[in-house]
Design an enzyme around this catalytic site. Structure first.
Site, short mmCIF file in Angstrom:
data_model
loop_
_atom_site.label_atom_id
_atom_site.label_comp_id
_atom_site.label_asym_id
_atom_site.label_seq_id
_atom_site.Cartn_x
_atom_site.Cartn_y
_atom_site.Cartn_z
N ASP A 64 -19.08 -13.53 -30.31
CA ASP A 64 -18.01 -12.66 -30.05
C ASP A 64 -17.34 -12.90 -28.57
O ASP A 64 -16.45 -12.30 -28.29
CB ASP A 64 -18.46 -11.30 -30.32
CG ASP A 64 -19.81 -10.92 -29.38
OD1 ASP A 64 -20.29 -12.03 -28.59
OD2 ASP A 64 -20.16 -9.83 -29.47
N HIS A 65 -18.17 -13.48 -27.74
CA HIS A 65 -17.64 -13.75 -26.38
C HIS A 65 -16.67 -14.71 -26.08
O HIS A 65 -15.66 -14.71 -25.85
CB HIS A 65 -18.77 -13.68 -25.39
CG HIS A 65 -19.54 -12.44 -25.00
ND1 HIS A 65 -20.09 -11.67 -26.01
CD2 HIS A 65 -19.71 -11.78 -23.85
CE1 HIS A 65 -20.55 -10.53 -25.65
NE2 HIS A 65 -20.31 -10.45 -24.11
N ASP A 119 -27.85 -8.56 -23.98
CA ASP A 119 -26.72 -8.20 -23.52
C ASP A 119 -26.56 -6.79 -23.10
O ASP A 119 -27.47 -5.73 -23.75
CB ASP A 119 -25.59 -8.16 -24.59
CG ASP A 119 -23.96 -7.88 -24.18
OD1 ASP A 119 -23.21 -8.83 -23.79
OD2 ASP A 119 -23.78 -6.58 -23.89
N ARG A 379 -16.01 -1.71 -17.93
CA ARG A 379 -16.50 -2.20 -16.54
C ARG A 379 -15.03 -2.52 -15.96
O ARG A 379 -14.19 -2.98 -16.74
CB ARG A 379 -17.32 -3.57 -16.67
CG ARG A 379 -18.80 -3.17 -17.01
CD ARG A 379 -19.59 -4.26 -16.84
NE ARG A 379 -20.95 -3.67 -17.01
CZ ARG A 379 -22.15 -4.46 -17.77
NH1 ARG A 379 -21.67 -5.56 -18.12
NH2 ARG A 379 -22.97 -3.85 -17.82
N SER A 547 -24.25 -6.75 -15.84
CA SER A 547 -24.57 -7.51 -17.23
C SER A 547 -25.94 -8.00 -17.11
O SER A 547 -26.58 -8.02 -16.04
CB SER A 547 -23.44 -8.72 -17.28
OG SER A 547 -24.19 -9.88 -16.74
N ARG A 549 -26.61 -11.12 -18.07
CA ARG A 549 -26.66 -12.53 -17.92
C ARG A 549 -27.76 -13.20 -16.96
O ARG A 549 -27.73 -12.91 -15.79
CB ARG A 549 -25.12 -13.16 -17.43
CG ARG A 549 -24.82 -12.85 -16.13
CD ARG A 549 -23.18 -13.15 -15.99
NE ARG A 549 -22.47 -12.24 -16.78
CZ ARG A 549 -21.05 -11.67 -16.18
NH1 ARG A 549 -20.56 -12.22 -15.17
NH2 ARG A 549 -20.79 -10.97 -17.17
#
Ligand code: MIC
Ligand code: SF4
Length: 662
Positions: A64-65, A119, A379, A547, A549
Site C-alpha cells: 500500500d505504500h 507500521d 502527520r 514512524s 521504520r
C-alpha cells in the site's frame, strides 16, 4: 480489584514476566501485519532466521505504500512479497486493495486479539478492541516465527468520553483535542483505554480514527471496548463470528483519567508542522488554502467518504483549490461507485487517487511552495509532504470539504449559512461490499513448497551489526534538537523506493540536515568508520518520534553509528536501535546536552561492562575536556540483545518458543 481491557488482554497473552507497570513483559502475538515499505526488510530478516511457515494465527502482508513504481524497485518488492507470502503461509493483500490498517480493520482485526504490525499506525485495530501495537520489522519477523513480543508493562490512561458530538464535529476533533492535551512527547510507556457513555455513539471506523492517532502521542497503543457497535460492524463485514464483547470491569482502576465532553468540542486543526500544534478552526479561519486531500489510514473509511459525497453533491470545488480523495480500501471505493456517491465527488471536481498511502507519505500531490495544504491525515512533520517548508494542516473531513468549497480554512458549522448546505446524517449500510478477491490466501503445503521466491536485483539482503567493542571511541556526527522524527532521520517520499537496498538508502540518512557543498551525514559517517571510529548521534527530547521504520536504525548502523545520546527516546525507535545494536543512552543531566558540539570526540571506557550490568555509563568528552554520565535504561533482555550484536543474532542463538501461559 477489577481489570481494565488492556490488562484483560495482556494477562490472557502473557508468556513472560509479571503485569507490573514499568517491568518488562513478553506477550503472545495472535496476528501480524506488514506493509511493503517495512515488510520487504522484515521478510528478508525473517528468511535469514530460517523460520519456515509463520506460527501466528494469521499474518497479512499488504502492499500500500510504495505504489508509484518509477523504475523497477517497487514492483521488484511487490513480487518478492507476493512470493515469500505464498511460501511462508501469509495472506497477501495486493496493491490496489487498500491501506493496510483500513483493510485489516475491515477484514481481519478481532476484539481481544493481539496484533503486531510493522507500521506505527497498527493501533488503528484498537477501534475494534484489538490490542494492536506498532513495532519494527524485525520484532514482527520474530513474532511471525512464534516469538513473544517484549515491551514494558504499560500504565493505563483512561479517557472518559461523555456528551455527544455536535453536527459537523467529528472523531478527528476528539483525537486532536487529546493531542493538544497530551502532546507528541512524554507518553512513552502508556496505553490509552477509552470508556464512558459516549463510546457507544461512535462507529468502529470513528473509533479507529481515534486509536490511529494515538501513535502521534507516542503511546504504545489505544483501545476501545467491543460492544453492539462492534458487533454491527463485524456483521456488516460478514464476519459476525469474530465478535466477542469486551469491556473493563466496573471497578477497574486507571493510572490516570482524562475526561472529554464531546458536546463541548469544536472543529480543530493540527497546524504546521506537528500533530500537537492544535488550534481551533476559528483561530485560523480565513487562511487561503490551495490544496486539500481526504484520505490516509486515519480518515478514509466509507463514513468519511460518504460525508464527503453528501456535502459535495451539487457543489463545485473552489477554483483555487486542488482537491483529491484516496479511499482507504477497494471496498470503500467500490461501494462509493455502486451507490453513486463517487459520481457526486467527481462532478464536484475532485481528483481520484488510488486506495493507498500516496500523499500521506509524500508520494505525489506535494503542495506548491508556500501553499497551505489541508489534509485529513495524521502527520504533518516538516517536509513529509515532499515540499521543503510545507504548510500542512491536519483536519477532519468536514473541515476539509468546507474549506475546499470556499478556498479558505472554514468552520464547517458555517456551511449552512455560507452555502445553504445542511448537515448530512450518514447511516452505515447493514452490509458492506465484501470481495476478498485481491487477498491471496495461504497455499496448501504441497503448493507452497513449489513457489519460487522472486528476489529482483534491486533487493539487497541487509547485513547484521558488528559486535560492540569494550572501549568505544567516536565522534558526534550530528547534534539535533527536540522531537526529531524518523522522517528526519530516514526521509520517505521519493527515497522510499530504496527501502530494500540499505547501502543506497543509507546515503540519505539525515538528508534534510545536509548542506549543499559540504560532506553529507553519510559521507562523514563512512569516513569515521574507515578510521575505526564510531558515529554518535546527539539529540534532545523525544528522539525518533513517528514512524516504526527500522531503517532509521538499520541505515545509521550500516554507516557505523553505535550510540544515540539523547534527552529521551521514543518507544519503537529505541527498540529498533537495540535490535540493530546501537546503544541508546539518555543524558543523566539534561544540561550536559548543551556542552556537547558537533564533531566532539567522545570516549566510553567500559561499554561492555556497563551494558552487562549498570544503569549508568561514564562518557568523556575529549574535545571539550569533561566527563559526564549517561543513563542506560535497559531491561536484562535488551542488554543481552546488545551483547549479541542485535536481535537477529540473539534470536538465532536463543529462539523463545511462544506458548500460552499454563
Ligand atoms: C508513516 O506513516 O510514517 C509510515 C510510512 O506508514 C511508517 C512506516 C514506514 O516508514 O514504512 C509508519 O508509520 O510506521
Ligand atoms: Fe500510510 Fe500514511 Fe497511514 Fe503511514 S500514516 S500507513 S503512510 S496512510
Amino acid at each position: 480489584m477489577g481489570q481494565t481491557i488492556v490488562h484483560k488482554i495482556l494477562s490472557s497473552h502473557l508468556v513472560d514476566g509479571k503485569l507490573t507497570a514499568g517491568r518488562e513483559i513478553g506477550i503472545r502475538i495472535d496476528q501480524t501485519l506488514t506493509q511493503d515499505a517495512t515488510g520487504t526488510t522484515a521478510f528478508l530478516l525473517y528468511e535469514s532466521m530460517g523460520a519456515g511457515k509463520v506460527k501466528t494465527q494469521l499474518s497479512v502482508s499488504y502492499v500500500d505504500h510504495n505504489m508509484s513504481q518509477f523504475g523497477p524497485e517497487n514492483h521488484n518488492d511487490h513480487l518478492y512479497l507476493q512470493t515469500i507470502a505464498a511460501k511462508t503461509g501469509v495472506y497477501f493483500s495486493r496493491p490496489g486493495n487498500g491501506i493496510c490498517h483500513q483493510v485489516h480493520l475491515e477484514r481481519f482485526a478481532k476484539p481481544g486479539a493481539t496484533l503486531l504490525g510493522s507500521d506505527s499506525h497498527t493501533p488503528t485495530g484498537g477501534g475494534i478492541g484489538s490490542l494492536a501495537i506498532g513495532a519494527g520489522g524485525l520484532d514482527v519477523a520474530v513474532a511471525m516465527a512464534g516469538g513473544a513480543f517484549y515491551m514494558k508493562c504499560p500504565k493505563v490512561l483512561g479517557v472518559k468520553l461523555t456528551g455527544q458530538l455536535q453536527d459537523w464535529v467529528s472523531a478527528k476533533d476528539i483525537v486532536l483535542k487529546l493531542l493538544g492535551i497530551l502532546t507528541t512527547k512524554g507518553n512513552v510507556g502508556w496505553m490509552i483505554e477509552y470508556f464512558g457513555e459516549a463510546v457507544s455513539k461512535l462507529t468502529v471506523p470513528q473509533r479507529a480514527t481515534i486509536t490511529n492517532m494515538g501513535a502521534e502521542m507516542g503511546v504504545t497503543t489505544s483501545i476501545f471496548p467491543s460492544d453492539e457497535e462492534t458487533r454491527k460492524f463485524l456483521t456488516a463485514q460478514k464476519r459476525p463470528d469474530s465478535f466477542k464483547p469486551l469491556s473493563a470491569d466496573a471497578d477497574a482502576k486507571y493510572d490516570r483519567v482524562i475526561e472529554i465532553n464531546l458536546s463541548e468540542l469544536s472543529p480543530l486543526a493540527a497546524c504546521p508542522s506537528s500533530p500537537d500544534n492544535i488550534k481551533s478552526i476559528s483561530e485560523i479561519e480565513g487562511t487561503e488554502v490551495r490544496q486539500i486531500a481526504i484520505g490516509s489510514c486515519t480518515n478514509s473509511s466509507l463514513g468519511d467518504l460518504m460525508m464527503t459525497a453528501r456535502i459535495l453533491k451539487g457543489q463545485k470545488i473552489n477554483h483555487n483549490v486542488e482537491f483529491a480523495i484516496a479511499p482507504g480500501s477497494r471496498s470503500v471505493l467500490e461501494m462509493l461507485s455502486v451507490n453513486g456517491a463517487l459520481a457526486d465527488i467527481i462532478a464536484a471536481g475532485a481528483r481520484i487517487l488510488e486506495s493507498a498511502c500516496g500523499p500521506c507519505i509524500g508520494l505525489g500531490f506535494s503542495p506548491a511552495d508556500g501553499a497551505a495544504s489541508l489534509r485529513t491525515f495524521n502527520r504533518n512533520f516538516a517536509g513529509r509532504s515532499g515540499t521543503k517548508g510545507d504548510r500542512v494542516f491536519l483536519v477532519s473531513p468536514q473541515t476539509a470539504i468546507a474549506s475546499a468549497l470556499t478556498g479558505k480554512i472554514t468552520d464547517p458549522r458555517k456551511l449552512s449559512e455560507i452555502l445553504g448546505i445542511q448537515y448530512p446524517k450518514i447511516d452505515m449500510p447493514a452490509e458492506f461490499v465484501v470481495d476478498d478477491a485481491m487477498i491471496e490466501k495461504p497455499l496448501p503445503e504441497a503448493e507452497a513448497a513449489k513457489v519460487k521466491v522472486l528476489r529482483g536485483p534491486t533487493i539487497v539482503v541487509p547485513q547484521g551489526a558488528e559486535p560492540l567493542k569494550s572501549k568505544l571511541q567516536g565522534e558526534v556526527l550530528i547534534k539535533a534538537g527536540d522531537k526529531i522524527t524518523t522522517d528526519h532521520i530516514m526521509p520517505a517520499g521519493a527515497f522510499m523506493k530504496l527501502r530494500s537496498n540499505v547501502p543506497e538508502y543509507a546515503k540519505v540518512v539525515f538528508n534534510s540536515f545536509n548542506e549543499p557543498g559540504k560532506p553529507t551525514f553519510a559521507e562523514r559517517a563512512l569516513q569515521l568508520k574507515q578510521k575505526d571510529l564510531a558515529g554518535i548521534i546527539v539529540a534532545g527530547q523525544s528522539y525518533g518520534q513517528g514512524s516504526s521504520r527500522e531503517h532509521a536504525a538499520l541505515c545509521p548502523m550500516y554507516l557505523g553509528v553505535r550510540v544515540v545520546l539523547a534527552k529521551s527516546i521514543e518507544r519503537i525507535h529505541k527498540a529498533n536501535l537495540i535490535n540493530f545494536c546501537i546503544v541508546p543512552v539518555e543524558f543523566a543531566d539534561a544540561a550536559d546536552y548543551d556542552k556537547i558540539n558537533n564533531g566532539d570526540r567522545l570516549e566510553i571506557e567500559n561499554l561492555i561492562d556497563a551494558i552487562k550490568g549498570s544503569e549508568k555509563i561514564e562518557i568523556t568528552n575529549q574535545t571539550a575536556k569533561f566527563k559526564f554520565t549517561g543513563r542506560l535504561d535497559l531491561t536484562e533482555r535488551e542488554r543481552q540483545i546488545l551483547l549479541s550484536a542485535g536481535l537477529l543474532n540473539f534470536t538465532k542463538k536463543k529462539a523463545i518458543p511462544c506458548k500460552p501461559r499454563g
